[in-house]
Motif scaffolding. Structure first.
Motif, mmCIF file in Angstrom:
data_model
loop_
_atom_site.group_PDB
_atom_site.id
_atom_site.type_symbol
_atom_site.label_atom_id
_atom_site.label_comp_id
_atom_site.label_asym_id
_atom_site.label_seq_id
_atom_site.Cartn_x
_atom_site.Cartn_y
_atom_site.Cartn_z
ATOM 1 N N PRO A 112 0.811 -1.221 0.000
ATOM 2 C CA PRO A 112 0.000 0.000 0.000
ATOM 3 C C PRO A 112 0.845 1.272 0.000
ATOM 4 O O PRO A 112 0.330 2.345 -0.294
ATOM 5 N N ASN A 113 2.146 1.165 0.315
ATOM 6 C CA ASN A 113 2.999 2.346 0.315
ATOM 7 C C ASN A 113 4.023 2.361 -0.803
ATOM 8 O O ASN A 113 4.393 3.413 -1.299
ATOM 9 N N ARG A 114 4.508 1.162 -1.170
ATOM 10 C CA ARG A 114 5.535 1.080 -2.206
ATOM 11 C C ARG A 114 4.864 0.571 -3.493
ATOM 12 O O ARG A 114 4.078 -0.366 -3.453
ATOM 13 N N ASN A 115 5.191 1.192 -4.628
ATOM 14 C CA ASN A 115 4.480 0.858 -5.869
ATOM 15 C C ASN A 115 2.969 0.922 -5.633
ATOM 16 O O ASN A 115 2.220 0.026 -6.007
ATOM 17 N N LYS A 116 2.579 2.011 -5.020
ATOM 18 C CA LYS A 116 1.217 2.189 -4.532
ATOM 19 C C LYS A 116 0.149 2.017 -5.622
ATOM 20 O O LYS A 116 -0.856 1.332 -5.433
ATOM 21 N N SER A 117 0.381 2.632 -6.791
ATOM 22 C CA SER A 117 -0.664 2.547 -7.811
ATOM 23 C C SER A 117 -0.695 1.158 -8.432
ATOM 24 O O SER A 117 -1.756 0.675 -8.839
ATOM 25 N N LEU A 118 0.463 0.486 -8.490
ATOM 26 C CA LEU A 118 0.452 -0.910 -8.959
ATOM 27 C C LEU A 118 -0.349 -1.768 -7.972
ATOM 28 O O LEU A 118 -1.120 -2.650 -8.362
ATOM 29 N N PHE A 119 -0.179 -1.499 -6.688
ATOM 30 C CA PHE A 119 -0.933 -2.232 -5.669
ATOM 31 C C PHE A 119 -2.437 -2.025 -5.870
ATOM 32 O O PHE A 119 -3.215 -2.981 -5.882
ATOM 33 N N ARG A 120 -2.827 -0.772 -6.089
ATOM 34 C CA ARG A 120 -4.262 -0.493 -6.281
ATOM 35 C C ARG A 120 -4.802 -1.123 -7.565
ATOM 36 O O ARG A 120 -5.956 -1.535 -7.630
ATOM 37 N N ALA A 121 -3.945 -1.200 -8.585
ATOM 38 C CA ALA A 121 -4.392 -1.808 -9.848
ATOM 39 C C ALA A 121 -4.480 -3.330 -9.717
ATOM 40 O O ALA A 121 -5.195 -3.987 -10.473
ATOM 41 N N THR A 122 -3.753 -3.876 -8.727
ATOM 42 C CA THR A 122 -3.719 -5.345 -8.564
ATOM 43 C C THR A 122 -4.880 -5.850 -7.708
ATOM 44 O O THR A 122 -5.473 -6.893 -8.001
ATOM 45 N N MET A 123 -5.212 -5.110 -6.635
ATOM 46 C CA MET A 123 -6.342 -5.532 -5.797
ATOM 47 C C MET A 123 -7.630 -5.316 -6.601
ATOM 48 O O MET A 123 -7.927 -4.188 -7.016
ATOM 49 N N GLY A 124 -8.356 -6.384 -6.848
ATOM 50 C CA GLY A 124 -9.544 -6.283 -7.695
ATOM 51 C C GLY A 124 -9.198 -6.113 -9.170
ATOM 52 O O GLY A 124 -10.071 -5.827 -9.982
ATOM 53 N N GLY A 125 -7.934 -6.314 -9.502
ATOM 54 C CA GLY A 125 -7.471 -6.004 -10.853
ATOM 55 C C GLY A 125 -7.517 -7.149 -11.845
ATOM 56 O O GLY A 125 -6.921 -7.074 -12.914
#
Lengths: 438, 246
Positions: A150-163
């Motif tokens: 949630p802090n590192r590569n944050k937008s990749l994390f958001r694109a991966t959860m539910g992605g």
């Protein structure tokens, strides 16, 4: 790596696909396979439609990578390979005092699948979604290994959860579990007589785990009647559950015909005494995964399969939800139990399903007329400012989905960076043209 | 059983070995995982520990006997009953062997002489302790030489004969040897190979092995019906068999 030609279906068994499937057992094999042929990862194929299919393409079956890599009993931080099922995980950790913070309705979903769908559970209103308890995710993009938090590569994390697996194959996940006092829950069930009462009961419930089972065949004054289930984790143990049963073959068409469904629903409602209802202690797996006791229950719908429609509408759209329920009840196509639940705002990714509001999930046997009905429901949901759940979907339209998910554009940009060649596309992303902004 | 048990598992990266390790670990045994891919075995060990067991990964290469001493020594330090299960093996395509007969030596090493060498080092310890079970996983391919797979089959047949002799020896000292002949098992070795049928899961095989161990069986086929399939195959007269390609 050898590729095996496998014919697969989603859980609803309507969509089918033939793919070349690899099934690595070690990280080194997974890495070598993806370096050679990047392909979407799949788990136990518990999503209903085509999110888990890649017809005439390749797929990487992750179910043999199912090990727990570390487990800190002091902090409840656990890391595991993505092919481990959430039910198996709970089975190991619950007796040691820890439970996955969020569990979906089946224990057979893999951790990778839970993340890729950012699943929710009966405690969504207090705990949020699965992805909100993920501390880090390890992705394989080709043979490149990328860690996102949630802090590192944050937008990749958001694109991966539910992605939907579009940022690469989810290989490992680190989770924050939550403490549990025992391996059982105290469950209270009571009858709810109509839709309006149901909404009031959901709004007023103080329990951690809340779900409503509704009789989607009831109409008129009984519209939306059902059983409200509220539960709390509690101290205590019960003996292991008896053997599960298996559906040995596809059931004939009449098995879930309207009269049978009406009878079943009436019996389900009638078993709860009126008034105070009943209270009982139930095992974790019996409460969370009631249908897992019947192996391959999806075969009860016969060889044509079935659809599950699941939508969420905002809190102020109760009238729209009622209209959706009326459409369903009057179509006389629904099957046994529908689920009604209040969701909180918690979500971990751009394409996560939850929003603060009410969610309704209904199964429909794949019969003639069902597609027109689901089209109609999709429209009503969209007009209400709601959205459909991609883990269930087999019939929606790309344009509508993009309108329902306000962060879709951000997700498209991020997945284009993670997977510029579209190597992880699936039948679902192609059907809905999800990887393009328009 | 009140005695503590230790299982040395050779070839611990295979899916059958992993399933077997989970089962013996759940029964309370200490597990020493031995194989070549240390990174992978450390993960299996971590998994067993997270599930409440005791486990450790150790290097073992069937083709490098100089490393066997350390493994046997490590096993000796564990008190109680010392057991071993052999899941080591390799199966090059017969066509690859036909093109390069040099592959035969490695195949025999992996499937027969390597594990036999290690078991021979372990046998005196089992005799001294007066207890211990050895599980040797062979293959139905060892029951008869077939055109498509006879080098692998010959190595497995050699191993089976070795196990038979070892059983004869350890039986005098309170030890026991089980020869396991799995049919088709759903592993990485068989994934995507044409002509597989009646495929068993690795966990079902592991369960069968432990049941057989509890009953003191000597030779088992798993799933059980392979006994009858192989009986028929063994009964085909050689003048007929040599013309077949099964």
């Amino acid at each position: 790596m050898r590729w095996n030609t496998v014919e697969c279906t989603g859980w609803g068994r309507v969509h089918r696909a033939t793919s070349q499937v690899a099934r690595p057992e070690r990280l080194s094999t997974l890495s070598a396979t993806l370096a050679d042929t990047p392909a979407p990862g799949v788990g136990n194929r518990r999503s209903y439609g085509d999110a888990c299919l890649n017809g005439d393409g390749h797929a990487v079956d992750m179910t043999r990578m199912d090990r727990i890599l570390s487990f800190d009993r002091q902090t409840g931080v656990l890391e595991a390979e993505a092919g481990l099922t959430i039910g198996a995980l709970a089975h190991v950790t619950a007796p040691q005092g820890w439970l996955p913070a969020v569990m979906p309705g089946t224990g057979r979903a893999t951790l990778g699948g839970c993340a890729a769908m950012d699943v929710h559970g009966k405690n969504h209103h207090v705990a949020g979604s699965f992805g909100q308890h993920v501390l880090s995710v390890t992705l394989m993009q080709g043979d490149r290994r990328v860690v996102a938090t949630p802090n590192r590569n944050k937008s990749l994390f958001r694109a991966t959860m539910g992605g939907l697996g579009q940022t690469g194959v989810i290989a490992q996940l680190k989770l924050q579990l939550k403490p549990c006092p025992g391996t059982v829950l105290e469950v209270r069930e009571r009858r709810i007589e109509c839709f309006e009462d149901f909404i009031r009961a959901l709004d007023g419930s103080q329990a951690d785990y809340v779900v409503g089972w509704i009789d989607a065949a009831a109409t008129g004054a009984h519209l939306g009647r059902g059983v409200l289930e509220e539960a709390q984790l509690t101290r205590g143990d019960t003996p292991p559950r008896s053997h599960s049963r298996k559906v040995p073959m596809d059931a004939p068409g009449f098995a879930l015909s309207p009269p049978v469904v009406r009878l079943f629903n009436a019996a389900y409602y009638g078993r709860i005494p009126p008034g105070e209802g009943r209270a009982r202690t139930r095992r974790i797996d019996d409460f969370f995964f009631p249908l897992d006791k019947i192996h391959d229950w999806n075969r009860l719908y016969g060889k044509r399969g079935f659809h599950q429609f699941q939508c969420v509408v905002p809190l102020d759209q109760v009238a729209a939800l009622r209209e959706i329920l009326v459409e369903i009840a009057e179509a006389h196509l629904a099957s046994p139990l529908a689920v009604l639940k209040r969701l909180g705002p918690g979500r971990a990714g751009h394409m996560s399903f939850p929003m603060e509001g009410y969610t309704l999930a209904v199964d429909f046997p794949a019969r003639d007329g069902i597609e027109a009905l689901i089209d109609q429901l999709e429209q009503l949901c969209r007009q209400a400012g709601g959205r459909l759940y991609l883990a269930k979907d087999a019939l929606a339209h790309g344009e509508a989905i993009k309108a329902m998910y306000s962060e879709h554009g951000d997700w498209v940009a991020e997945t284009a960076k993670a997977d510029p060649d579209g190597a992880y596309e699936t039948d679902m992303t192609r059907r809905l043209t999800l990887r393009s902004a328009r | 059983m009140s005695d503590s048990h230790t299982w040395i598992i050779l070839g611990a990266t295979s899916s059958m070995a992993r399933a077997f390790a989970r089962r013996v670990s759940a029964e309370g045994a200490t597990v020493l995982l031995a194989g070549r891919d240390m990174e992978d075995m450390r993960k299996t060990a971590a998994d067993l520990v997270a599930r409440g067991g005791r486990a450790e990964a150790l290097p073992f290469d069937a083709r490098t006997p100089s490393g066997f001493d350390a493994l046997v020594e490590r096993g000796r330090t564990e008190p109680g009953v010392l057991n071993a299960a052999v899941f080591v093996g390799s199966m090059p395509e017969q066509s690859a062997i036909d093109a390069d007969p040099g592959l035969i030596d490695g195949t025999v090493r992996d499937n027969f002489t390597g594990p036999a060498h290690l078991l021979h080092m372990l046998a005196p310890e089992i005799e001294a302790r007066g207890a211990g079970t050895i599980v040797g996983v062979g293959s139905v391919a060892g029951d008869r030489g077939r055109v498509g797979n006879y080098v692998y089959g010959a190595a497995k047949a050699g191993f089976a004969t070795y196990l038979s002799g070892l059983r004869n020896r350890l039986n005098r000292a309170g030890g026991h040897v089980i020869t396991v002949k799995p049919g088709f098992v759903d592993t990485a070795m068989t994934w995507g190979i044409e002509g597989m049928f009646l495929v068993a899961s690795p966990d079902a095989v592991a369960r069968d092995i432990l049941r057989a161990a509890a009953k003191g069986r000597n030779v088992i086929y798993t799933p059980f019906f392979w006994r009858w399939i192989m009986l028929i195959i063994r009964l085909i007269p050689e003048p007929v068999f040599k013309k077949l390609s099964i």
